[in-house]
Design a protein around this motif. Structure first.
Motif, mmCIF file in Angstrom:
data_model
loop_
_atom_site.group_PDB
_atom_site.id
_atom_site.type_symbol
_atom_site.label_atom_id
_atom_site.label_comp_id
_atom_site.label_asym_id
_atom_site.label_seq_id
_atom_site.Cartn_x
_atom_site.Cartn_y
_atom_site.Cartn_z
ATOM 1 N N THR A 1 26.727 56.515 -23.139
ATOM 2 C CA THR A 1 26.047 55.611 -21.870
ATOM 3 C C THR A 1 24.610 55.782 -21.840
ATOM 4 O O THR A 1 23.911 54.678 -21.195
ATOM 5 N N GLY A 2 24.115 56.769 -22.426
ATOM 6 C CA GLY A 2 22.734 57.081 -22.246
ATOM 7 C C GLY A 2 21.955 57.414 -20.948
ATOM 8 O O GLY A 2 20.790 57.894 -20.527
ATOM 9 N N GLU A 3 23.154 57.756 -20.093
ATOM 10 C CA GLU A 3 23.007 58.423 -18.725
ATOM 11 C C GLU A 3 22.742 59.726 -18.794
ATOM 12 O O GLU A 3 23.630 60.736 -19.301
ATOM 13 N N SER A 4 21.894 60.515 -18.012
ATOM 14 C CA SER A 4 21.812 61.673 -17.617
ATOM 15 C C SER A 4 22.909 62.252 -16.920
ATOM 16 O O SER A 4 23.508 61.409 -15.909
ATOM 17 N N PHE A 5 23.396 63.409 -17.093
ATOM 18 C CA PHE A 5 24.450 64.358 -16.303
ATOM 19 C C PHE A 5 23.846 65.100 -15.298
ATOM 20 O O PHE A 5 22.974 65.996 -15.688
ATOM 21 N N VAL A 6 24.274 64.806 -13.926
ATOM 22 C CA VAL A 6 23.517 65.688 -12.804
ATOM 23 C C VAL A 6 24.650 66.652 -12.543
ATOM 24 O O VAL A 6 25.658 66.296 -12.128
ATOM 25 N N THR A 7 24.268 67.909 -12.704
ATOM 26 C CA THR A 7 24.911 68.965 -12.362
ATOM 27 C C THR A 7 25.499 69.083 -10.941
ATOM 28 O O THR A 7 24.788 68.787 -10.135
ATOM 29 N N ASP A 8 26.640 69.644 -10.533
ATOM 30 C CA ASP A 8 27.521 69.810 -9.223
ATOM 31 C C ASP A 8 26.282 70.754 -8.502
ATOM 32 O O ASP A 8 25.820 71.745 -8.962
ATOM 33 N N ALA A 9 26.134 70.257 -7.133
ATOM 34 C CA ALA A 9 25.377 71.296 -6.178
ATOM 35 C C ALA A 9 26.070 71.873 -5.263
ATOM 36 O O ALA A 9 25.735 71.989 -4.264
ATOM 37 N N GLY A 10 27.320 72.043 -5.491
ATOM 38 C CA GLY A 10 28.346 72.665 -4.637
ATOM 39 C C GLY A 10 27.957 74.271 -4.409
ATOM 40 O O GLY A 10 26.836 74.869 -4.889
ATOM 41 N N GLN A 11 28.564 74.812 -3.346
ATOM 42 C CA GLN A 11 28.371 76.324 -2.991
ATOM 43 C C GLN A 11 29.043 77.130 -3.773
ATOM 44 O O GLN A 11 29.635 78.150 -3.462
ATOM 45 N N VAL A 12 28.586 77.063 -5.260
ATOM 46 C CA VAL A 12 29.133 77.973 -6.301
ATOM 47 C C VAL A 12 27.951 78.090 -6.987
ATOM 48 O O VAL A 12 27.125 77.335 -7.241
ATOM 49 N N GLY A 13 28.283 79.028 -8.229
ATOM 50 C CA GLY A 13 27.222 78.931 -9.255
ATOM 51 C C GLY A 13 25.823 79.419 -8.705
ATOM 52 O O GLY A 13 25.341 80.313 -8.095
ATOM 53 N N ALA A 14 25.034 78.500 -9.223
ATOM 54 C CA ALA A 14 23.177 78.669 -9.194
ATOM 55 C C ALA A 14 23.120 78.324 -7.701
ATOM 56 O O ALA A 14 21.909 78.710 -7.260
ATOM 57 N N TYR A 15 24.121 77.951 -7.000
ATOM 58 C CA TYR A 15 23.829 77.298 -5.429
ATOM 59 C C TYR A 15 24.469 78.470 -4.532
ATOM 60 O O TYR A 15 24.390 78.027 -3.514
ATOM 61 N N HIS A 16 25.044 79.653 -5.160
ATOM 62 C CA HIS A 16 25.743 80.516 -4.104
ATOM 63 C C HIS A 16 24.840 81.476 -3.396
ATOM 64 O O HIS A 16 23.840 81.346 -2.744
ATOM 65 N N ARG A 17 25.014 82.778 -3.828
ATOM 66 C CA ARG A 17 24.380 83.783 -3.300
ATOM 67 C C ARG A 17 23.714 84.872 -4.450
ATOM 68 O O ARG A 17 24.426 85.058 -5.209
ATOM 69 N N PRO A 18 22.723 85.456 -4.144
ATOM 70 C CA PRO A 18 22.161 86.686 -5.130
ATOM 71 C C PRO A 18 22.989 87.794 -5.242
ATOM 72 O O PRO A 18 23.818 88.198 -4.067
ATOM 73 N N PRO A 19 22.938 88.612 -6.332
ATOM 74 C CA PRO A 19 23.700 89.806 -6.332
ATOM 75 C C PRO A 19 23.401 90.907 -5.181
ATOM 76 O O PRO A 19 22.280 91.014 -4.641
ATOM 77 N N GLY A 20 24.506 91.431 -4.686
ATOM 78 C CA GLY A 20 24.623 92.496 -3.696
ATOM 79 C C GLY A 20 24.720 91.813 -2.418
ATOM 80 O O GLY A 20 24.861 92.757 -1.399
ATOM 81 N N THR A 21 24.922 90.506 -2.119
ATOM 82 C CA THR A 21 25.223 89.989 -0.791
ATOM 83 C C THR A 21 26.808 90.118 -0.712
ATOM 84 O O THR A 21 27.278 89.948 -1.474
#
Length: 261
Positions: free
Chosen positions: A216-236
């Motif tokens: 399709t030539g379209e860019s894939f926008v990654t999920d911004a849910g409350q997991v992964g990169a958008y969760h919390r830093p280590p130790g919390t």
């Protein structure tokens, strides 16, 4: 040599479609030369990436560092960013010991699903590649999104990023999914903090794609849910809770299966 070889292909013009036939002989040669160069570039980028894995296998840290450009960056897991070829070597030798294979040491760094790309000007390249890493300490699944630069006709790594999507000891990910690495876990300290704070399984982090959908030539926008990169830093507390194997992305527990007869 290549020019002579390409010249031998000119009789193929008789069977080429009309747009190609309308080109001059010189234009056809230039087009074929560009396409062959691109294929060679893609092949060389993949070779450099795979060679990196083989050097990891046997602790060939000096040889590994030679795959990098002078101003390259390296970021493995959540450790942080190391800047420059010399710092790449320092990181490897400090964290994993001096060069050379060691008795009783298991490190297999197997790479799969490589997708290389080259910029239109042929000076910059990228690759997305998955690795399965086995070691004495356990096993994990890093996902590489690396960038390359062509210097004096030779492709070198200009940015290596390897976020782990899963890391565990030999009990396995079903029983003991481990934290990702972070800057203070072992020496040496990085030059910069991690570019992204994310969590390994059972949370997830979709590593951004360097390429669009090839159909399709379209860019894939990654999920911004409350997991992964958008969760919390280590130790919390939130991060500790997310490490409970079986926890779903929305924070609920999966429904238990009915007993089997």
């Amino acid at each position: 040599m290549r020019r002579s070889f390409l010249g031998g292909l000119l009789p193929l013009a008789a069977v080429l479609p009309a747009p190609a036939i309308s080109q001059t002989a010189e234009e056809r040669l230039d087009d074929l030369d560009a396409r062959i160069t691109r294929l060679e570039d893609l092949n060389q980028i993949e070779r450099v990436q795979r060679t990196y894995g083989y050097f990891v296998d046997k602790g060939q840290w000096t040889r590994l560092s030679e795959l990098f450009a002078e101003d390259a960056t390296l970021e493995i897991g959540g450790k942080g960013i190391f800047i420059g070829k010399d710092r790449v070597l320092e990181y490897m030798q400090t964290a994993f010991g001096p060069d050379g294979a060691k008795p009783g040491l298991l490190v297999n760094h197997m790479q799969f699903q490589p997708i290389p790309d080259v910029s239109p000007d042929g000076k910059t390249g990228w690759i997305r590649s998955r690795a399965y890493v086995m070691s004495n300490g356990g096993w994990g699944l890093p996902l590489y999104e690396d960038q390359f630069v062509k210097e004096d006709g030779v492709w070198k790594i200009s940015r290596l990023t390897g976020p782990f999507t899963m890391y565990t000891n030999w009990e396995g990910w079903g029983k003991n999914a481990l934290n990702n690495t972070w800057p203070d876990k072992f020496d040496p300290p990085p030059d910069l903090p991690p570019s992204t704070v994310y969590l390994t399984y059972p949370a997830y982090y979709i590593v951004p794609f360097h390429y669009p959908n090839p159909v399709t030539g379209e860019s894939f926008v990654t999920d911004a849910g409350q997991v992964g990169a958008y969760h919390r830093p280590p130790g919390t507390p939130e991060q500790a809770q997310s490490l409970t194997v079986g926890r779903l992305a929305d924070g609920t527990q999966p429904i238990a299966e009915a007993p089997r007869n």
